[in-house]
Design a protein around this motif. Structure first.
Motif, mmCIF file in Angstrom:
data_model
loop_
_atom_site.group_PDB
_atom_site.id
_atom_site.type_symbol
_atom_site.label_atom_id
_atom_site.label_comp_id
_atom_site.label_asym_id
_atom_site.label_seq_id
_atom_site.Cartn_x
_atom_site.Cartn_y
_atom_site.Cartn_z
ATOM 1 N N GLN A 117 52.277 131.707 61.543
ATOM 2 C CA GLN A 117 51.681 130.501 60.985
ATOM 3 C C GLN A 117 50.224 130.344 61.391
ATOM 4 N N SER A 118 49.921 130.586 62.660
ATOM 5 C CA SER A 118 48.572 130.324 63.153
ATOM 6 C C SER A 118 47.576 131.398 62.741
ATOM 7 N N ARG A 119 48.044 132.602 62.453
ATOM 8 C CA ARG A 119 47.142 133.685 62.034
ATOM 9 C C ARG A 119 46.975 133.745 60.523
ATOM 10 N N GLY A 120 47.531 132.786 59.811
ATOM 11 C CA GLY A 120 47.295 132.692 58.381
ATOM 12 C C GLY A 120 48.095 133.644 57.520
ATOM 13 N N CYS A 121 49.161 134.228 58.048
ATOM 14 C CA CYS A 121 49.961 135.171 57.253
ATOM 15 C C CYS A 121 50.532 134.502 55.998
ATOM 16 N N GLY A 122 50.881 133.215 56.134
ATOM 17 C CA GLY A 122 51.470 132.500 55.011
ATOM 18 C C GLY A 122 50.515 132.262 53.865
ATOM 19 N N ASP A 123 49.201 132.391 54.125
ATOM 20 C CA ASP A 123 48.220 132.184 53.054
ATOM 21 C C ASP A 123 48.420 133.193 51.922
ATOM 22 N N CYS A 124 48.875 134.388 52.271
ATOM 23 C CA CYS A 124 49.118 135.423 51.258
ATOM 24 C C CYS A 124 50.602 135.727 51.066
ATOM 25 N N HIS A 125 51.374 135.546 52.129
ATOM 26 C CA HIS A 125 52.798 135.899 52.061
ATOM 27 C C HIS A 125 53.704 134.681 51.949
ATOM 28 N N ASP A 126 53.117 133.502 51.852
ATOM 29 C CA ASP A 126 53.806 132.226 51.691
ATOM 30 C C ASP A 126 54.565 131.840 52.970
ATOM 31 N N VAL A 127 54.930 130.571 53.038
ATOM 32 C CA VAL A 127 55.556 130.052 54.258
ATOM 33 C C VAL A 127 56.902 130.709 54.538
ATOM 34 N N ASP A 128 57.589 131.149 53.488
ATOM 35 C CA ASP A 128 58.904 131.773 53.674
ATOM 36 C C ASP A 128 58.838 133.297 53.686
ATOM 37 N N GLY A 129 57.609 133.843 53.636
ATOM 38 C CA GLY A 129 57.441 135.289 53.695
ATOM 39 C C GLY A 129 57.684 136.015 52.391
ATOM 40 N N SER A 130 57.926 135.274 51.299
ATOM 41 C CA SER A 130 58.307 135.916 50.036
ATOM 42 C C SER A 130 57.120 136.396 49.207
ATOM 43 N N GLY A 131 55.910 136.079 49.664
ATOM 44 C CA GLY A 131 54.719 136.514 48.937
ATOM 45 C C GLY A 131 54.256 135.511 47.907
#
Length: 258
Positions: free
Chosen positions: A29-43
């Motif tokens: 969450q803090s490294r911004g992964c969800g910005d591209c992979h969404d909050v649930d990791g589905s992209g």
């Protein structure tokens, strides 16, 4: 874009305890992964512009269309830190320049969180470079387009780093900011961004002259600058607000040296 890379695999520690998985979630969450992979990791599709191109983050779950079941932890680490996917092919628009220095332990906890997350059935979104995107990449204006081109693939990765109020740790945290604020952290147009996106702010000592450590941390946590103005998209303050006090204070210490 079609170049392949041979990356030496590094053993990644495995984590199963809830406290470690929770830290992996915070890193996600803090490294911004969800910005591209969404909050649930589905992209999700994060850029859809006829000139720049259409770019979508991969589905990082074990569901249909996801990549998790088909990747070892070591392969996922190579994707995260080197921007290289299956069979050595470069990943497009994967900001591995932000994560190339991530420790083995942090990568392991991040992967442990992904493996603990619910499966989501979702096919990979579109991934296509537009004419302007290709041109800007060719003249060196979008390094993140193929981040594998600019990463030192021979560098040794730290096993771990102890969180502390130090320049070393502040520099470690600051790598998260380079994707938008540039390798110098002095801001300017965000690489690969549509023209309507505002430029990134200068976050060197000069750029932060109107901030104190306290107001800097408050701004990251609340999205409001000392003058009362609000930080607007694409500044991911909601994600960065989940950095710990130690991370933010160390980041402030490091930025003051630039």
């Amino acid at each position: 874009m079609n170049k392949t890379y041979e990356i030496k695999s590094v053993s990644i520690p495995k984590f199963y305890k809830p406290i470690d998985i929770a830290e992996g979630k915070r890193l996600y969450q803090s490294r911004g992964c969800g910005d591209c992979h969404d909050v649930d990791g589905s992209g999700r599709t994060f850029i859809d512009d006829p000139a720049i191109g259409t770019f979508s983050g991969a589905n990082l779950t074990s569901g249909k269309g996801g990549v998790l079941s088909d990747r070892s932890d070591e392969e996922l680490a190579i994707a995260i830190r080197h921007g290289v996917g299956k069979k050595g092919k470069a990943l497009l628009f994967m900001p591995s320049t932000d994560f190339q220095g991530m420790t083995n332990e942090d990568v392991g906890k991040l992967i442990a969180f992904l493996r603990s997350s619910p499966a989501v059935d979702k096919p990979q979104g579109n991934l296509k470079a537009g004419p302007l995107g290709r041109f800007l990449f060719l003249i060196g204006e979008i390094p993140v387009f193929v981040s594998a081109e600019v990463i030192d693939h021979e560098a040794n990765h730290l096993t771990n780093i102890t969180p502390s109020l130090s320049l070393e740790y502040g520099k470690y945290v600051a790598s998260t900011c380079t994707g938008c604020h540039g390798f110098s952290l002095k801001g300017g147009p965000i690489q690969g961004a549509p023209p309507e996106w505002p430029p990134a702010q200068d976050i060197s000592k000069n750029g932060l002259a109107n901030y104190s450590e306290l107001t800097f941390i408050q701004t990251i946590r609340t999205g409001k600058r000392p003058d009362g103005s609000e930080m607007k998209f694409p500044m991911p303050w909601q994600s960065l607000g989940q950095l710990t006090d130690t991370e933010l204070k160390a980041l402030w210490i490091y930025l003051q040296t630039i």
